[in-house]
Design a protein around this motif. Structure first.
Motif, PDB file in Angstrom:
ATOM      1  N   ARG A   1       6.166  -6.464   0.649  1.00 49.09           N
ATOM      2  CA  ARG A   1       5.421  -5.203   0.702  1.00 49.09           C
ATOM      3  C   ARG A   1       5.645  -4.474  -0.623  1.00 49.09           C
ATOM      4  O   ARG A   1       6.765  -4.046  -0.919  1.00 49.09           O
ATOM      5  CB  ARG A   1       5.898  -4.337   1.858  1.00 49.09           C
TER       6      ARG A   1
ATOM      7  N   THR B   1      -0.320  -1.580   5.419  1.00 55.35           N
ATOM      8  CA  THR B   1      -0.271  -2.712   4.501  1.00 55.35           C
ATOM      9  C   THR B   1      -1.659  -3.335   4.396  1.00 55.35           C
ATOM     10  O   THR B   1      -2.509  -3.147   5.266  1.00 55.35           O
ATOM     11  CB  THR B   1       0.705  -3.801   4.992  1.00 55.35           C
TER      12      THR B   1
ATOM     13  N   TYR C   1       0.755  -0.289   1.052  1.00 58.93           N
ATOM     14  CA  TYR C   1       1.587  -1.351   0.495  1.00 58.93           C
ATOM     15  C   TYR C   1       0.738  -2.606   0.343  1.00 58.93           C
ATOM     16  O   TYR C   1       0.118  -3.074   1.291  1.00 58.93           O
ATOM     17  CB  TYR C   1       2.787  -1.649   1.406  1.00 58.93           C
TER      18      TYR C   1
ATOM     19  N   PRO D   1       4.728  -1.286  -2.974  1.00 59.20           N
ATOM     20  CA  PRO D   1       4.116   0.045  -2.858  1.00 59.20           C
ATOM     21  C   PRO D   1       3.035   0.270  -3.907  1.00 59.20           C
ATOM     22  O   PRO D   1       3.194  -0.085  -5.074  1.00 59.20           O
ATOM     23  CB  PRO D   1       5.295   0.999  -3.055  1.00 59.20           C
TER      24      PRO D   1
ATOM     25  N   VAL E   1       1.704   5.575  -2.036  1.00 58.26           N
ATOM     26  CA  VAL E   1       2.886   5.773  -1.195  1.00 58.26           C
ATOM     27  C   VAL E   1       3.554   7.102  -1.526  1.00 58.26           C
ATOM     28  O   VAL E   1       3.804   7.934  -0.652  1.00 58.26           O
ATOM     29  CB  VAL E   1       3.867   4.601  -1.343  1.00 58.26           C
TER      30      VAL E   1
ATOM     31  N   LEU F   1       8.997   1.558   6.990  1.00 61.18           N
ATOM     32  CA  LEU F   1       8.221   2.047   5.847  1.00 61.18           C
ATOM     33  C   LEU F   1       7.391   3.266   6.245  1.00 61.18           C
ATOM     34  O   LEU F   1       7.299   4.244   5.486  1.00 61.18           O
ATOM     35  CB  LEU F   1       7.300   0.947   5.318  1.00 61.18           C
TER      36      LEU F   1
END
Length: 435
Positions: free
Chosen positions: A388, A361, A376, A390, A394, A90
């Motif tokens: 996760r 995250t 996330y 977004p 993001v 990610l």
């Protein structure tokens, strides 16, 4: 990062800073053009081991959680321990160049002098995955967590803590220096001290000097093993009182910092205005957020350490349990506005080297899963899959990185606040304005 320490600051820990207030504005700093940050700017994301890994061994912090039944249980947090490859992917998709993680001493040395080969193998794999994804690892040696057996010996009050810490961290440096990481020795030392005083009854002055000692000693050792290393210790910037709060620390370690690591989150609330508020902050999401304050944080350290590289090691905006902020300010707006002020700082001659978003995250915020900082979202309490999800930030961060910043014509979505609410006296003495 972030912790109840921030709320303590906002509700009176630094009331004495009110003496520094300068009414009005002496003059206005000249408006400058805002160029992009450049191809060599080091965009990054940040995380910490204890807050995100899960499967945590016995440590001071597992014990603090046990001793505070009103806190959320840690559980497996967001399970970075098993999902690191997908989380690193990610970050790679964002285009970042740096991925910050913590290396947990409690995991590596579960008993005195006993080293866990599987734990080292885990970090071997994480760091290799970061490098394979085209990013440079930023490794934090101490993000407030030490082994439970060290707590039994007295933690930072124990005379042997410094030697034990250095023995462990030299082993970490020896193993990972060939990967050419960026090093963070101790995360936000003053906030670390506050927690240890509150939870463990630690002597603050003793801990301050021992933290400075381990930083200075490991700084020298890192440079023996990795001569061209970049080594820092990130300070948790306290608007309106930075000199009082972090000044004593910086006087002890400032000579051994290759860059000045700054964590910036919140503005300042003068005591007279706080007294008129309906009540104290209920959480970090209630603390004042003013993106332009990052300019003054950089200015503060640019003045103290002329020419020294400056690195925003952490920055982000908390929300309450995934809900929109009461003021309507979104994560993407805050991110773009912050980058605008980073560009202003660099255009004004500050040597801004890099920026890490906190955090990739959501994770465990030192007692609670309610504060959310992640690019996330992870609904730990309600989603057993720990998906996760977004946020709006993001796409915003990916676009910022692709274009080396916000466009030259960008104006912040929120204009600068009253100077008294940002970082007095600097924000009132020489306020900066959006053109």
């Amino acid at each position: 990062m972030r912790t109840r320490f921030r709320c303590l600051v906002a509700t009176g820990l630094v009331t004495a800073a009110a003496l520094l207030l300068v009414p009005g504005a002496a003059h206005t700093a000249p408006a400058t053009t805002t160029g992009v940050l450049g191809d060599d700017f080091l965009w990054g994301v940040a995380a910490s081991g204890f807050q995100s890994e899960g499967q945590s061994p016995d440590s001071n912090w597992t014990r603090y959680i046990e001793a505070n039944p009103g806190w959320d249980r840690l559980g497996d947090s967001v399970d970075f321990r098993d999902r690191y490859r997908s989380d690193i992917a990610l970050a790679q998709q964002l285009g970042v160049k740096v991925f910050r993680i913590g290396v947990e001493w409690a995991r590596l040395e579960p008993h005195p002098g006993v080293w866990d080969a599987d734990a080292f193998a885990y970090y071997d794999d994480v760091i290799a995955a970061i490098v394979a994804a085209g990013m440079r690892p930023m490794l934090t040696l101490d993000h407030w967590v030490y082994p439970g057996w060290e707590a039994d010996r007295g933690g930072w009050d124990a005379p042997g803590m410094v030697a034990d810490w250095l023995t462990a961290m030299r082993r970490v440096v020896d193993r990972y220096a060939p990967r050419d990481p960026i090093w963070v020795t101790v995360n936000e030392p003053v906030a670390y001290i506050v927690h240890e005083v509150q939870q463990h009854g630690t002597d603050a002055d003793v801990m301050l000097h021992r933290i400075a000692q381990v930083h200075n000693d490991i700084y020298d050792y890192i440079h023996q093993v990795q001569p061209n290393a970049l080594v820092t210790s990130n300070v948790g910037y306290v608007a309106g009182a930075e000199s009082q709060v972090n000044g004593p620390l910086m006087s002890l370690i400032g000579g051994k910092l290759d860059s000045i690591g700054v964590d910036y989150y919140f503005g300042y609330e003068p005591p007279d205005l706080a007294a008129d508020a309906p009540g104290p902050p209920t959480g970090m999401w209630d603390l004042p957020v003013h993106a332009e304050g990052i300019y003054y944080a950089l200015q503060h350290y640019s003045t103290l350490f002329p020419g020294k590289p400056l690195w925003i090691v952490e920055n982000g905006m908390p929300t309450e349990n995934g809900q929109p902020r009461a003021d309507g300010y979104t994560r993407s707006q805050h991110l773009r506005d912050t980058v605008y002020w980073l560009q202003r700082a660099k255009s004004d001659g500050m040597n801004v080297l890099g920026y890490n978003y906190w955090s990739l995250t959501d994770n465990y915020e030192w007692g609670s899963y309610t504060p959310r900082f992640g690019l996330y979202t992870v609904n730990v309490r309600t989603d057993p899959t720990l998906a996760r999800i977004p946020t709006d930030a993001v796409a915003a961060y990916r676009d910022i990185i692709a274009h080396d910043g916000v466009p030259a014509g960008y104006l912040p979505s929120r204009p600068p606040a009253d100077c008294r609410l940002v970082d007095p006296p600097a924000s009132c003495d020489t306020p900066v304005r959006a053109p």
